[in-house]
Design an enzyme around this catalytic site. Structure first.
Site, PDB file in Angstrom:
ATOM      1  N   GLU A  52      22.398  84.581  -0.411  1.00 55.17           N
ATOM      2  CA  GLU A  52      22.377  85.543   0.703  1.00 55.17           C
ATOM      3  C   GLU A  52      21.238  85.290   1.682  1.00 55.17           C
ATOM      4  O   GLU A  52      21.357  85.593   2.871  1.00 55.17           O
ATOM      5  CB  GLU A  52      22.310  86.977   0.179  1.00 55.17           C
ATOM      6  CG  GLU A  52      23.597  87.459  -0.495  1.00 55.17           C
ATOM      7  CD  GLU A  52      23.646  87.179  -1.987  1.00 55.17           C
ATOM      8  OE1 GLU A  52      22.808  86.407  -2.496  1.00 55.17           O
ATOM      9  OE2 GLU A  52      24.538  87.739  -2.663  1.00 55.17           O
ATOM     10  N   PHE A 114      25.028 100.253 -11.430  1.00 58.56           N
ATOM     11  CA  PHE A 114      25.073  98.790 -11.463  1.00 58.56           C
ATOM     12  C   PHE A 114      25.009  98.231 -10.042  1.00 58.56           C
ATOM     13  O   PHE A 114      25.744  98.657  -9.166  1.00 58.56           O
ATOM     14  CB  PHE A 114      26.349  98.315 -12.162  1.00 58.56           C
ATOM     15  CG  PHE A 114      26.460  96.810 -12.174  1.00 58.56           C
ATOM     16  CD1 PHE A 114      25.545  96.032 -12.874  1.00 58.56           C
ATOM     17  CD2 PHE A 114      27.468  96.165 -11.468  1.00 58.56           C
ATOM     18  CE1 PHE A 114      25.635  94.650 -12.869  1.00 58.56           C
ATOM     19  CE2 PHE A 114      27.563  94.782 -11.460  1.00 58.56           C
ATOM     20  CZ  PHE A 114      26.638  94.032 -12.170  1.00 58.56           C
ATOM     21  N   GLN A 115      24.114  97.289  -9.838  1.00 57.05           N
ATOM     22  CA  GLN A 115      23.872  96.651  -8.534  1.00 57.05           C
ATOM     23  C   GLN A 115      23.531  97.659  -7.448  1.00 57.05           C
ATOM     24  O   GLN A 115      23.861  97.473  -6.283  1.00 57.05           O
ATOM     25  CB  GLN A 115      25.055  95.754  -8.125  1.00 57.05           C
ATOM     26  CG  GLN A 115      25.177  94.535  -9.043  1.00 57.05           C
ATOM     27  CD  GLN A 115      26.059  93.430  -8.485  1.00 57.05           C
ATOM     28  OE1 GLN A 115      27.013  93.684  -7.756  1.00 57.05           O
ATOM     29  NE2 GLN A 115      25.744  92.184  -8.834  1.00 57.05           N
ATOM     30  N   LYS A 164      30.718 101.991  -1.097  1.00 55.93           N
ATOM     31  CA  LYS A 164      32.072 101.485  -1.337  1.00 55.93           C
ATOM     32  C   LYS A 164      33.139 102.532  -1.032  1.00 55.93           C
ATOM     33  O   LYS A 164      34.193 102.218  -0.486  1.00 55.93           O
ATOM     34  CB  LYS A 164      32.178 101.019  -2.793  1.00 55.93           C
ATOM     35  CG  LYS A 164      33.340 100.061  -3.014  1.00 55.93           C
ATOM     36  CD  LYS A 164      33.263  99.412  -4.383  1.00 55.93           C
ATOM     37  CE  LYS A 164      34.435  98.449  -4.579  1.00 55.93           C
ATOM     38  NZ  LYS A 164      34.422  97.838  -5.913  1.00 55.93           N
ATOM     39  N   MET A 480       1.051  70.928   4.158  1.00 55.71           N
ATOM     40  CA  MET A 480       0.154  71.858   4.851  1.00 55.71           C
ATOM     41  C   MET A 480      -0.765  72.558   3.852  1.00 55.71           C
ATOM     42  O   MET A 480      -1.928  72.827   4.156  1.00 55.71           O
ATOM     43  CB  MET A 480       0.968  72.870   5.660  1.00 55.71           C
ATOM     44  CG  MET A 480       0.157  73.613   6.699  1.00 55.71           C
ATOM     45  SD  MET A 480      -0.671  72.530   7.895  1.00 55.71           S
ATOM     46  CE  MET A 480       0.536  72.455   9.219  1.00 55.71           C
TER      47      MET A 480
END
Lengths: 582, 169
Positions: A52, A114-115, A164, A480
């Site tokens: 993502e 959940f999630q 949802k 760097m």
């Protein structure tokens, strides 16, 4: 009266009405209804990323190379938290994005479902604005409003969290007429009397300089033309931030190159010695100013910015102009012409600048077979410039060398993570740019450490036949980090060596890419030519001098006049104050 | 600019009355290292659309200017008013002050309350709860005196403020 649509259908319809052509995303449980609605239509293209974070960077690359709003679709919980780095990156660099996140159903919010995560809580301070939509009837309006907010004023990412059940319930949707926000109305038009005062100051200045930034690119292509016209009529030198590269043609005689920590000597000296600084769409970032109390001590300062909070934030200015930089420059030019102003006598000023230029601060000498990274980038530029490539980068030495040695002649061709400094930005950004510009040559100039931060996106390019090129400046160090360890920490290379590097050629081949190794100066041109000749994606492992460092450099906490020009006398131990600076 | 002397400023912030808006304001102060001396918030519109947040903050003038500019760019913020800079305004806060004691202590507590025009709003044979309101300094003083006669606990509202005169801001 319109028919009722499910929330998911409203999402797709609203995006379609907004002209969205591409979404970068990754499915998951809490966005399945929206994915189902996408499946049923043929107008919006969905690019499936592999992580993502990369979806957001790809949307950034898409937005920056096209001037459109980038759109992201991810699921709840880990989908949303993985997107946070990209959202923050877009906020820091003022990139317009709309990020749609799934959320658990409203009745489960707050139960550690959940999630589930508190997406609006987590993204509240790394987005320009965010929404939790709890009513399907509001969804369409919120999406339209989010696009308005993302692209107006100072652009930025807007997050819409959609539970949802809201995606499944039905409501009426109608395309709104005029899109706006009841209270968010950024000031676009600059104050005319301030603009007149600015014109008088510019005309009277003996040592003026234009200090320009990414605001000019965000303002649109016309702003670039206006800047060039302003430079022409005033005869003043122009320097650009990392974000603004491309607004002035690289070879233009009035362009001093990039300024700041790894900017040119002439740009930084001119900033220090000017009597008038005109900052156009830049924000006096610490990488630009160096030590604040020694920053351009004898100049009057004008600052044009669309974000009121940027004015006087770190550097006090004599004249702040709130407004869109393109419109303000247009008004400046009108006033300049109406008042019959002529470019002042800047001969002494240009003679001073010529003296600083003669130091050739970006100079290097390629000798023997060990390839210098600067030379590799310079040749990449020379061999590709006719094709007007879009260049993205990761973060580190290679990024600064690219800014120094790759010339840009147009806006929207240079995609780099400036504010947040996100390693792993370049490959997904190049993918997004390639999606927006199918015929363009898109190259990610990378480091061997950074590229591994989103290496999984090789698969995305393969899946959509995107002929992205990755040009890895491989010095086997987090260069760097190592450079700072040399400067400030007694060359103790604590964990900055890239151990166990993969065979990048085989890795590319495993994903269906062409892999090329360049390991000598004499093989450079041939390797670049082979990369360009292949019409699919190519990963180039360009092995360069391991210990080359990026100069010139203003050490952290030093002033513009204390630039280190060359690599000698740079090893050592910094004092506590300097070590504490970033 | 951090070395300039600090000033106390009272800001009125009109915001959309929507979920999370207070978190945006408070989070801005914590994220950027600004001070909050007191904060009050309540719905002030007939249709529950707008809330008014009063923040008392302190910092050098450039920091105050930056706080206002940062608040102003939060999307659901309608207006930010620096009442301190705008001129004459009224500031008040209210406190509930619980005092416990017997005999002379109890008499003294009532006498002080009377002088401060504080009202007892709850009483038992061994305690009072006083309601006191006024400028912050008056409330501070009242609480300081009550410490000597059996102060148990204090609840304060924080400052609310409004500009003087007939005009709305």
């Amino acid at each position: 009266m319109s028919a009722e649509l499910t929330g998911a259908e409203i999402v797709v319809q609203a995006l379609t009405d907004l002209g969205v052509e591409v979404i970068f995303g990754y499915p998951g449980g809490a966005v399945l209804p929206i994915y189902d609605a996408l499946f049923a239509q043929g107008r919006i293209r969905h690019i499936l990323v592999r992580h993502e974070q990369a979806a957001v960077h790809a949307a950034e690359g898409y937005a920056r190379s096209s001037g459109k709003v980038g759109v992201v679709l991810v699921t709840s919980g880990p989908g949303a938290t993985n997107a946070v780095t990209g959202i923050t990156d877009a906020l820091m660099d003022s990139i317009p994005l709309v990020v749609l996140t799934g959320q658990v159903p409203t009745h489960l919010i707050g139960t550690d479902a959940f999630q589930e995560c508190d997406t609006v809580g987590i993204t509240r301070h790394c987005s320009k604005h965010n929404y939790l939509v709890q009513d399907t009837a509001r969804l369409g309006g919120v999406i339209h409003e989010a696009f308005y907010i993302a692209r107006s004023g100072r652009p930025g990412p807007v997050v819409i969290d959609i539970p949802k059940d809201v995606q499944i319930l039905k409501a009426r949707y109608e395309k709104p007429g005029v899109i706006g926000h009841k209270t968010y109305k950024p000031q676009v038009k600059g104050n005319l009397s301030s603009i007149e005062a600015a014109v008088e100051m510019i005309a009277a200045a003996e040592r003026p300089i234009f200090y320009t930034g990414g605001g000019i690119i965000n303002s649109g292509p016309v702003a670039t033309q206006l800047l060039r016209e302003l430079a022409r009529v005033t005869g003043a030198p122009v320097t650009s931030t990392l974000m603004g590269l491309g607004t002035m043609p690289n070879e233009h005689p009035q362009f001093l190159g990039m300024l700041g920590m790894h900017g040119s000597y002439e740009a930084n000296m001119a900033m220090n010695r000017c009597d008038l600084m005109v900052c156009l769409g830049a924000r006096f970032d610490d990488r630009v100013t160096g030590r604040l109390d020694a920053f351009s001590p004898n100049s009057k300062k004008i600052h044009v910015d669309i974000d009121r909070s940027s004015l006087n934030k770190t550097v006090r200015v004599d004249l702040g102009i709130l407004g869109d930089v393109g419109g303000v420059m247009e008004d400046m030019l009108k006033v300049w012409k109406a008042r019959g102003k002529k470019a002042g006598d800047l001969e002494q000023w240009w003679s001073d600048i010529a003296g600083w230029r003669a130091r050739d601060s970006f100079g290097f000498e390629q000798k023997g077979e060990t390839l210098l990274p600067q030379h590799a980038i310079k040749r990449l530029y020379e061999m590709t410039k006719a094709q007007k490539p879009i260049i993205s980068t990761e973060v580190g030495q290679h990024q600064m060398w690219a800014a120094q040695h790759f010339g840009f002649d147009a806006p929207n061709k240079w995609l780099t993570s400036g504010g947040l400094g996100t390693m792993g930005y370049g490959l997904p950004a190049a993918i997004g740019a390639q999606v927006a510009n199918p015929g363009a040559l898109c190259i990610d100039i990378a480091g061997e450490a950074s590229i591994q931060m989103n290496i999984q996106e090789l698969g995305t390019a393969s899946q959509y036949n995107l002929p992205v090129k990755i040009f890895i400046i491989n010095n086997q160090y987090m260069g760097m980090v190592r450079q700072w360890q040399e400067l400030n920490h007694g060359s103790r290379y604590s964990h900055s060596y890239s151990e166990s590097l993969p065979d990048f050629v085989k890795l590319g081949e495993a994903y269906g890419w062409k892999g090329i190794v360049i390991d000598s100066a004499s093989g450079l041109d041939e390797g670049i030519a082979a990369m360009l000749a292949h019409d699919g994606p190519v990963i180039v492992d360009c092995r360069v001098s391991k210990l080359a460092n990026c100069f010139p450099m203003i050490p952290s906490g030093a002033s513009h006049v204390d630039m280190i020009l060359h690599a000698d006398e740079t090893r050592g131990e910094a004092d506590e104050d300097a070590k504490a600076l970033v | 600019m951090k070395h300039l002397p600090s000033e106390r400023h009272t800001l009125s912030i009109l915001v959309d009355n929507e979920a999370g808006v207070l978190a945006r304001i408070v989070g801005l102060f914590s994220a950027r290292g600004y001070n909050i001396d007191s904060l009050t918030v309540a719905d002030v519109s007939g249709d529950h659309a707008v809330s008014r947040i009063t923040v008392v903050t302190n910092g050098p003038p450039p920091v105050i200017e930056q706080i206002i500019a940062q608040l102003d760019r939060i999307v659901p913020v309608h207006r930010v008013l620096d009442l301190t800079a705008l001129g004459p305004h009224v500031e008040r806060e209210m406190a509930l002050v619980k005092v416990a004691g017997k005999g002379a202590q109890r008499d003294e507590a009532l006498r002080i309350a009377d002088i401060f025009r504080a009202r007892p709003v709850d009483t038992t044979t061994g305690s009072f709860v006083f309601e006191v309101s006024g400028p912050t300094s008056k409330v501070d003083q009242f609480i300081a005196l009550m410490r000597e006669v059996g102060l148990v606990e204090v609840a304060r509202t924080g400052v609310v403020a409004i500009a003087r005169g007939a005009e709305a801001v």
